[in-house]
Design a protein around this motif. Sequence first.
Motif, PDB file in Angstrom:
ATOM      1  N   LEU A  32       0.831  -1.207   0.000  1.00  0.00           N
ATOM      2  CA  LEU A  32       0.000   0.000   0.000  1.00  0.00           C
ATOM      3  C   LEU A  32       0.869   1.261   0.000  1.00  0.00           C
ATOM      4  CD1 LEU A  32      -2.895  -1.002   2.449  1.00  0.00           C
ATOM      5  CD2 LEU A  32      -3.035  -0.640  -0.029  1.00  0.00           C
ATOM      6  N   ASP A  57       0.772   3.984  -2.815  1.00  0.00           N
ATOM      7  CA  ASP A  57       0.543   5.392  -2.480  1.00  0.00           C
ATOM      8  C   ASP A  57       1.645   6.267  -3.079  1.00  0.00           C
ATOM      9  OD1 ASP A  57      -0.960   7.441  -1.113  1.00  0.00           O
ATOM     10  OD2 ASP A  57       0.720   7.555   0.303  1.00  0.00           O
ATOM     11  N   SER A  58       2.894   5.809  -2.990  1.00  0.00           N
ATOM     12  CA  SER A  58       4.019   6.562  -3.559  1.00  0.00           C
ATOM     13  C   SER A  58       3.888   6.653  -5.083  1.00  0.00           C
ATOM     14  CB  SER A  58       5.336   5.879  -3.175  1.00  0.00           C
ATOM     15  OG  SER A  58       6.413   6.514  -3.816  1.00  0.00           O
TER      16      SER A  58
END
Length: 106
Positions: free
Chosen positions: A11, A15-16
């Motif tokens: 995750l 997200d990055s």
Amino acid sequence: MVASLMLDNALARLDSALGQLEAAARRRIEAERGRGNLETELALMQDDRARLAADLDGAMARLGHVETAAADVDQRLLRAMNVISAVIERVQAQQPAEPEPEHEAS
């Protein structure tokens, strides 16, 4: 726990990656806006150039008319000066010479 840690890492990477994708999209949008602004500015400059070229053509035409009129005035002035000079010469030739005043001897 290991699965939870792996999921958290996945995750975080997702997200990055989404953050990087959003940043790239913002840069792309800004670049497109910049290009649009440049294209608009270029169109405005081309319009200005065309208007200035037309103004210059008009000014050059007016200058040509003024130069022609100035040359005409110059020729008329020369003819008038020649006529006046001829009249003065005729008048002076018709006048008797004035005697010079006599000087008294002291």
